[in-house]
Design a protein around this motif. Structure first.
Motif, mmCIF file in Angstrom:
data_model
loop_
_atom_site.group_PDB
_atom_site.id
_atom_site.type_symbol
_atom_site.label_atom_id
_atom_site.label_comp_id
_atom_site.label_asym_id
_atom_site.label_seq_id
_atom_site.Cartn_x
_atom_site.Cartn_y
_atom_site.Cartn_z
ATOM 1 N N MET A 1 59.304 29.617 11.091
ATOM 2 C CA MET A 1 60.021 29.350 12.225
ATOM 3 C C MET A 1 59.205 28.218 13.416
ATOM 4 N N ASP A 2 59.640 27.289 13.684
ATOM 5 C CA ASP A 2 59.217 26.333 14.435
ATOM 6 C C ASP A 2 59.576 26.402 15.807
ATOM 7 N N VAL A 3 58.077 26.630 16.489
ATOM 8 C CA VAL A 3 58.388 27.048 17.984
ATOM 9 C C VAL A 3 59.101 25.921 18.996
ATOM 10 N N GLN A 4 59.023 24.686 18.435
ATOM 11 C CA GLN A 4 59.388 23.725 19.131
ATOM 12 C C GLN A 4 60.845 23.384 19.254
ATOM 13 N N PHE A 9 63.817 27.279 26.457
ATOM 14 C CA PHE A 9 63.692 26.477 27.795
ATOM 15 C C PHE A 9 63.426 25.106 27.702
ATOM 16 N N GLN A 10 63.621 24.476 26.529
ATOM 17 C CA GLN A 10 63.410 23.020 26.125
ATOM 18 C C GLN A 10 64.535 22.036 26.699
#
Length: 151
Positions: A1-4, A9-10
Protein backbone atom coordinates in the motif's frame (compact mmCIF):
# COMPACT_ATOMS: atom_id res chain seq x y z
CA UNK A 1 0.00 0.00 0.00
CA UNK A 2 1.45 3.32 -1.12
CA UNK A 3 0.93 6.05 1.47
CA UNK A 4 1.16 8.89 -1.08
CA UNK A 5 -1.62 7.47 -3.28
CA UNK A 6 -4.04 6.57 -0.50
CA UNK A 7 -3.78 9.84 1.43
CA UNK A 8 -7.36 11.18 1.63
CA UNK A 9 -6.09 14.64 2.59
CA UNK A 10 -3.96 15.14 -0.52
CA UNK A 11 -5.17 17.75 -3.00
CA UNK A 12 -6.49 16.37 -6.27
CA UNK A 13 -4.18 16.31 -9.27
CA UNK A 14 -6.71 17.73 -11.74
CA UNK A 15 -5.79 20.66 -13.97
CA UNK A 16 -7.68 23.84 -13.20
CA UNK A 17 -9.22 25.60 -16.18
CA UNK A 18 -9.55 29.34 -16.34
CA UNK A 19 -12.58 30.91 -17.98
CA UNK A 20 -11.44 32.03 -21.39
CA UNK A 21 -12.27 35.45 -22.76
CA UNK A 22 -14.43 33.88 -25.47
CA UNK A 23 -16.87 32.51 -22.86
CA UNK A 24 -17.48 35.90 -21.23
CA UNK A 25 -20.11 38.07 -22.94
CA UNK A 26 -19.02 41.51 -24.13
CA UNK A 27 -20.86 44.56 -25.42
CA UNK A 28 -20.47 45.42 -29.09
CA UNK A 29 -19.14 48.85 -30.02
CA UNK A 30 -22.62 49.61 -31.36
CA UNK A 31 -23.98 49.00 -27.85
CA UNK A 32 -21.55 51.58 -26.47
CA UNK A 33 -22.84 54.03 -29.07
CA UNK A 34 -26.46 53.20 -28.32
CA UNK A 35 -25.85 53.61 -24.61
CA UNK A 36 -24.17 56.95 -25.15
CA UNK A 37 -26.97 58.22 -27.38
CA UNK A 38 -29.81 57.16 -25.10
CA UNK A 39 -28.21 57.55 -21.70
CA UNK A 40 -25.36 60.10 -21.80
CA UNK A 41 -21.67 59.22 -22.05
CA UNK A 42 -21.88 57.71 -18.58
CA UNK A 43 -23.90 54.75 -19.90
CA UNK A 44 -21.44 54.25 -22.75
CA UNK A 45 -18.57 54.40 -20.27
CA UNK A 46 -20.23 51.76 -18.09
CA UNK A 47 -20.46 49.35 -21.04
CA UNK A 48 -16.94 50.12 -22.21
CA UNK A 49 -15.64 49.63 -18.66
CA UNK A 50 -17.39 46.25 -18.56
CA UNK A 51 -15.56 45.20 -21.72
CA UNK A 52 -12.21 46.50 -20.50
CA UNK A 53 -12.55 44.62 -17.21
CA UNK A 54 -13.27 41.34 -18.98
CA UNK A 55 -10.51 41.88 -21.53
CA UNK A 56 -7.91 42.40 -18.80
CA UNK A 57 -7.45 46.12 -19.45
CA UNK A 58 -8.75 47.40 -16.12
CA UNK A 59 -6.00 50.01 -15.98
CA UNK A 60 -7.85 52.03 -18.64
CA UNK A 61 -11.23 52.11 -16.89
CA UNK A 62 -10.49 55.29 -14.93
CA UNK A 63 -9.51 57.08 -18.12
CA UNK A 64 -12.79 56.03 -19.78
CA UNK A 65 -14.83 57.34 -16.85
CA UNK A 66 -12.84 60.58 -16.90
CA UNK A 67 -13.54 61.12 -20.60
CA UNK A 68 -17.25 60.38 -20.11
CA UNK A 69 -17.60 62.76 -17.17
CA UNK A 70 -15.75 65.50 -19.08
CA UNK A 71 -17.98 65.04 -22.13
CA UNK A 72 -21.11 65.22 -20.01
CA UNK A 73 -19.89 68.22 -18.00
CA UNK A 74 -18.89 70.09 -21.16
CA UNK A 75 -22.28 69.45 -22.76
CA UNK A 76 -24.19 70.52 -19.65
CA UNK A 77 -22.09 73.65 -19.28
CA UNK A 78 -22.74 74.57 -22.92
CA UNK A 79 -26.46 73.92 -22.45
CA UNK A 80 -26.60 76.49 -19.66
CA UNK A 81 -24.42 79.07 -21.43
CA UNK A 82 -25.63 78.98 -25.03
CA UNK A 83 -28.92 80.59 -26.07
CA UNK A 84 -32.01 78.43 -26.54
CA UNK A 85 -31.95 78.92 -30.32
CA UNK A 86 -28.80 76.81 -30.63
CA UNK A 87 -29.72 73.25 -31.72
CA UNK A 88 -28.76 70.47 -29.32
CA UNK A 89 -28.37 67.64 -31.83
CA UNK A 90 -24.71 68.47 -32.65
CA UNK A 91 -23.82 68.04 -28.97
CA UNK A 92 -25.44 64.61 -28.83
CA UNK A 93 -23.64 63.61 -32.04
CA UNK A 94 -20.34 64.88 -30.62
CA UNK A 95 -20.75 62.80 -27.47
CA UNK A 96 -21.72 59.77 -29.52
CA UNK A 97 -18.75 60.07 -31.87
CA UNK A 98 -16.36 60.66 -28.99
CA UNK A 99 -17.41 57.55 -27.08
CA UNK A 100 -17.58 55.32 -30.17
CA UNK A 101 -14.11 56.42 -31.28
CA UNK A 102 -12.78 55.77 -27.78
CA UNK A 103 -14.38 52.32 -27.75
CA UNK A 104 -12.91 51.50 -31.16
CA UNK A 105 -9.49 52.69 -30.12
CA UNK A 106 -9.45 50.69 -26.89
CA UNK A 107 -11.31 47.47 -27.77
CA UNK A 108 -11.97 47.01 -31.50
CA UNK A 109 -9.18 44.47 -32.11
CA UNK A 110 -10.09 42.51 -28.98
CA UNK A 111 -13.78 42.45 -29.90
CA UNK A 112 -12.96 41.18 -33.39
CA UNK A 113 -10.83 38.41 -31.87
CA UNK A 114 -13.63 37.64 -29.44
CA UNK A 115 -16.11 37.30 -32.32
CA UNK A 116 -13.68 35.18 -34.36
CA UNK A 117 -13.23 32.84 -31.39
CA UNK A 118 -17.00 32.35 -31.19
CA UNK A 119 -17.44 34.59 -28.17
CA UNK A 120 -20.85 35.75 -27.06
CA UNK A 121 -22.17 39.30 -26.96
CA UNK A 122 -24.69 40.97 -24.70
CA UNK A 123 -27.91 42.19 -26.26
CA UNK A 124 -28.29 45.73 -27.53
CA UNK A 125 -31.67 45.72 -25.77
CA UNK A 126 -29.82 45.28 -22.51
CA UNK A 127 -27.62 48.22 -23.47
CA UNK A 128 -30.71 50.30 -24.21
CA UNK A 129 -32.23 49.43 -20.84
CA UNK A 130 -29.04 50.38 -19.00
CA UNK A 131 -28.90 53.61 -20.98
CA UNK A 132 -32.46 54.51 -19.98
CA UNK A 133 -31.59 53.89 -16.32
CA UNK A 134 -28.55 56.16 -16.63
CA UNK A 135 -30.66 58.80 -18.34
CA UNK A 136 -33.22 58.72 -15.53
CA UNK A 137 -30.47 58.95 -12.91
CA UNK A 138 -28.88 61.97 -14.62
CA UNK A 139 -32.25 63.70 -14.93
CA UNK A 140 -33.01 63.13 -11.24
CA UNK A 141 -29.57 64.42 -10.27
CA UNK A 142 -29.93 67.52 -12.46
CA UNK A 143 -33.41 68.18 -11.07
CA UNK A 144 -32.06 67.93 -7.52
CA UNK A 145 -29.16 70.28 -8.28
CA UNK A 146 -31.47 72.80 -9.94
CA UNK A 147 -33.87 72.67 -6.99
CA UNK A 148 -30.99 73.27 -4.56
CA UNK A 149 -29.68 76.18 -6.63
CA UNK A 150 -33.24 77.47 -7.10
CA UNK A 151 -32.65 78.41 -10.73
Amino acid sequence: MDVQQDNPFQTPQADLQQASASTLPLYRIAAVGLGTFLGTPLAGAWMLAHNLQLLGKADRVAMVWGVAVCLLALTLALAFVLPEEVPTLPFAIGQLLGMVMLAKHLTEADIQQHAAAGGTFLSNWRAAGIAVLFSIAVMVLLFAVLMILDV
